[in-house]
Design a protein around this motif. Structure first.
Motif, PDB file in Angstrom:
ATOM      1  N   GLY A 149       0.802  -1.215   0.000  1.00 42.63           N
ATOM      2  CA  GLY A 149       0.000   0.000   0.000  1.00 42.63           C
ATOM      3  C   GLY A 149       0.836   1.266   0.000  1.00 42.63           C
ATOM      4  N   LEU A 197       1.484   2.414  -3.645  1.00 37.77           N
ATOM      5  CA  LEU A 197       0.309   2.680  -4.460  1.00 37.77           C
ATOM      6  C   LEU A 197      -0.419   3.904  -3.929  1.00 37.77           C
ATOM      7  CD1 LEU A 197      -1.035  -0.984  -4.371  1.00 37.77           C
ATOM      8  CD2 LEU A 197      -0.131   0.126  -6.429  1.00 37.77           C
ATOM      9  N   LYS A 198      -1.189   4.541  -4.782  1.00 37.48           N
ATOM     10  CA  LYS A 198      -2.129   5.564  -4.337  1.00 37.48           C
ATOM     11  C   LYS A 198      -3.458   4.850  -4.117  1.00 37.48           C
ATOM     12  CE  LYS A 198       0.371   9.135  -6.862  1.00 37.48           C
ATOM     13  NZ  LYS A 198       0.386  10.058  -8.018  1.00 37.48           N
ATOM     14  N   VAL A 199      -3.894   4.799  -2.862  1.00 40.00           N
ATOM     15  CA  VAL A 199      -4.991   3.911  -2.488  1.00 40.00           C
ATOM     16  C   VAL A 199      -6.262   4.715  -2.212  1.00 40.00           C
ATOM     17  CG1 VAL A 199      -5.752   2.091  -0.922  1.00 40.00           C
ATOM     18  CG2 VAL A 199      -3.323   2.295  -1.514  1.00 40.00           C
ATOM     19  N   LEU A 247      -2.744  -6.373  -3.517  1.00 42.03           N
ATOM     20  CA  LEU A 247      -2.014  -5.110  -3.594  1.00 42.03           C
ATOM     21  C   LEU A 247      -0.575  -5.345  -4.046  1.00 42.03           C
ATOM     22  CD1 LEU A 247      -3.311  -3.282  -0.381  1.00 42.03           C
ATOM     23  CD2 LEU A 247      -4.077  -2.984  -2.737  1.00 42.03           C
ATOM     24  N   TYR A 305      -2.729   3.356  -9.117  1.00 44.32           N
ATOM     25  CA  TYR A 305      -3.874   3.595  -8.231  1.00 44.32           C
ATOM     26  C   TYR A 305      -4.559   2.267  -7.900  1.00 44.32           C
ATOM     27  CZ  TYR A 305      -3.668   8.614  -9.227  1.00 44.32           C
ATOM     28  OH  TYR A 305      -3.282   9.925  -9.328  1.00 44.32           O
ATOM     29  N   ALA A 306      -4.844   2.063  -6.627  1.00 45.93           N
ATOM     30  CA  ALA A 306      -5.649   0.925  -6.191  1.00 45.93           C
ATOM     31  C   ALA A 306      -6.959   1.446  -5.640  1.00 45.93           C
ATOM     32  CB  ALA A 306      -4.916   0.124  -5.112  1.00 45.93           C
ATOM     33  N   ILE A 365     -10.245   0.288  -3.624  1.00 41.90           N
ATOM     34  CA  ILE A 365     -10.694  -0.812  -2.776  1.00 41.90           C
ATOM     35  C   ILE A 365     -12.098  -0.534  -2.256  1.00 41.90           C
ATOM     36  CG2 ILE A 365     -10.226  -2.199  -0.721  1.00 41.90           C
ATOM     37  CD1 ILE A 365      -7.321  -1.295  -0.864  1.00 41.90           C
ATOM     38  N   THR A 424     -14.532  -0.927   0.414  1.00 41.76           N
ATOM     39  CA  THR A 424     -14.160  -1.124   1.814  1.00 41.76           C
ATOM     40  C   THR A 424     -15.409  -1.198   2.680  1.00 41.76           C
ATOM     41  OG1 THR A 424     -12.151   0.155   1.368  1.00 41.76           O
ATOM     42  CG2 THR A 424     -12.716  -0.230   3.670  1.00 41.76           C
ATOM     43  N   SER A 462      -3.410  -1.045   4.668  1.00 45.38           N
ATOM     44  CA  SER A 462      -3.538  -0.790   3.229  1.00 45.38           C
ATOM     45  C   SER A 462      -3.115   0.616   2.839  1.00 45.38           C
ATOM     46  CB  SER A 462      -4.983  -1.054   2.776  1.00 45.38           C
ATOM     47  OG  SER A 462      -5.314  -2.409   2.959  1.00 45.38           O
ATOM     48  N   TYR A 495      -4.473   3.986   3.083  1.00 44.85           N
ATOM     49  CA  TYR A 495      -5.399   4.768   2.254  1.00 44.85           C
ATOM     50  C   TYR A 495      -4.944   6.220   2.096  1.00 44.85           C
ATOM     51  CZ  TYR A 495      -8.843   0.996   2.648  1.00 44.85           C
ATOM     52  OH  TYR A 495      -9.506  -0.200   2.563  1.00 44.85           O
TER      53      TYR A 495
END
Length: 495
Positions: free
Chosen positions: A100, A103-105, A165, A175-176, A178, A180, A193, A195
């Motif tokens: 995470g 990544l940009k979550v 991930l 970008y992820a 999710i 949630t 993760s 965020y």
């Protein structure tokens, strides 16, 4: 092979008899323990993992994370933590190299609209040329390949989520997105993760069987927004909260601090909609961004999807995606499995399969059904066993108020009495003019509703949507609403 000392750096813990060593895996089920494993124990819904710590040791576990010390493990490396669930998730993130953080979550939470909003955000980012990965109720999509996430899955457990991930990082995803859920938050499945953007769709009645009260349910959703203040900071993205100005949750969530906070709503907020047109071929409206106005067309049906589009557009705008790209991404989302799926075999009436399984979702889809047909409306649905019982009469009332025919049937009764579930739904009926049939066999219920329909009518089958199984007792049985509808239409001479 990871080292024990490196893994426990992720935890706020007390170390007892600890020493560094190779760790072959991190498990919370003693049956999965193998030589070199780190075993994490926590209290569960029906069992306490501490009870099986000795069994994990005998199976080869060499280190233990516990919520309280255990005399029988004295001499073994032990880490004492406040929450074993939280520790398990953090260890999974560490085991996978904290994906995470690379990544940009974006997290999307809420009672209804999460999957649609997640797909819209992903589509907009893709339209902007970004590499995107998603994890939602329907499946996980990485580098264009979608993998189902399992039976009745909401948010995957921590090992699966961190693996997804990690795969995104390897695939070059930026970008992820999710989906949630409150369960995923409360059970720490998403902890670790990291965020960056938190998006709220709405908070309505659901999951009180698990959370106990609406306030607890709301607080679980709020964990996503609280996490913005503790998750890792990444270059080029600010911690951002996106809130629904039209939802009662707005005032409560607006009190949580974030580096940036934006609101959307039909008329109030930073991002709004005007000149709205809802039709059978989709939605058209003007998207009012803080710095421009953009004409939006979406193949999605139903006024409630305007709110989902606004949520996605606000998240995208906060990431500096231009308005014309937002419009392009929105227009590209026309089919989401299990969400207002129209089935057309040439029959003279309309048939829709939708996942709606909450009072608010049922209200929205039946309102849409009424708006889109001049004929009669039939709805086939049930309520899941061992889940929120208080919503059952509420859904019965909504159905009786808005439909001409209601067919009550099975929807994952599990170990509850199906007849009692149907009776509890029927107890909410308030319109004596609405026809109600009770048909426990879901295939027969669907066939009866389709056989009842006349030209111009609309039949909607709700509650299962994309799901591919139904649970009776403790066994999962293969099931598809779509295939069942197709089969029933074929028996009527269509398809």
């Amino acid at each position: 092979m990871p080292k024990a000392n490196e893994l426990v750096k992720a935890l706020d813990c007390q170390l007892l008899d600890w020493h560094d060593q190779d760790i072959t895996g991190v498990v919370c089920d003693s049956r999965q323990a193998a030589p070199g494993a780190l075993y994490v124990a926590y209290g569960g819904v029906s069992v306490d993992g501490h009870t099986y710590a000795a069994a994990a040791h005998h199976a080869g576990a060499v280190a233990f994370v516990l919520e309280h010390d255990m005399p029988e493990l004295v001499g073994q490396p032990r880490a004492i933590v406040r929450s074993g669930r939280e520790a398990f998730a953090l260890l999974q993130a560490a085991l996978h190299g904290y994906p995470g953080r690379h990544l940009k979550v974006i997290g999307v939470t809420g009672t209804d609209g999460k999957t649609t909003t997640s797909r819209l955000i992903a589509s907009i980012l893709s339209a902007a040329g970004k590499q995107v990965g998603t994890v939602d109720t329907v499946g996980a999509t990485i580098a264009g390949k979608e993998t189902p996430t399992g039976f009745h899955t909401t948010t995957p457990d921590a090992p699966e989520l961190q693996e997804y991930l990690a795969q995104m990082v390897v695939a070059g995803v930026e970008y992820a997105v999710i989906e949630t859920t409150s369960h995923g938050l409360a059970q720490h499945r998403v902890t670790g993760s990291e965020y960056d953007v938190a998006v709220m769709t709405n908070i309505t009645h659901e999951h009180l069987d698990f959370h106990g009260t609406f306030e607890n349910y709301r607080d679980a959703k709020a964990m996503l927004f609280r996490s913005l203040s503790t998750s890792a900071h990444k270059e080029g993205i600010a911690k951002t909260a996106v809130l629904n100005r039209d939802d009662p949750s707005y005032t409560y969530l607006a009190a949580f601090s974030a580096e940036r906070q934006f609101a959307y709503g039909l008329e109030l907020g930073d991002v709004t909609a005007s000149d709205i047109r809802c039709a059978v071929d989709g939605l058209d409206f003007i998207l009012n961004l803080p710095d421009e106005q953009i004409a939006i067309h979406s193949p999605l049906v139903g006024r409630y999807n305007i709110s989902n589009i606004l949520a996605a557009a606000t998240a995208a705008w906060s990431l500096e995606i231009p308005g014309d790209v937002i419009a392009k991404g929105v227009a590209a989302v026309g089919h989401i499995e299990g969400r207002w799926n129209v089935i057309n075999c040439g029959q003279p009436f309309s048939v829709v399969v939708d996942f709606a399984h909450t009072p608010n979702a049922l209200l929205q889809v039946l309102t849409t059904a009424r708006d889109l047909t001049s004929g009669r409306v039939a709805v086939v649905f049930g309520c899941a066993g061992l889940r929120d019982r208080t919503k059952r009469p509420a859904m019965g009332k909504i159905a009786s108020d808005l439909a001409d025919l209601v067919v009550l049937t099975a929807e994952d009764p599990r170990t509850e009495s199906l007849d009692e579930i149907i009776e509890q739904i029927a107890a909410g009926f308030s319109n004596p003019n609405t026809l109600c049939w009770r048909e426990p066999d879901r295939a027969k219920a669907i066939a009866r509703a389709l056989g009842w329909a006349r030209p111009g009518d609309l039949v909607i089958v709700t509650g299962k949507g994309h799901e591919q199984s139904m649970c009776f007792g403790t066994e999962e049985t293969p099931w598809s609403d779509k295939e069942t509808v197709l089969s029933a239409l074929a028996s009527l001479g269509y398809c």
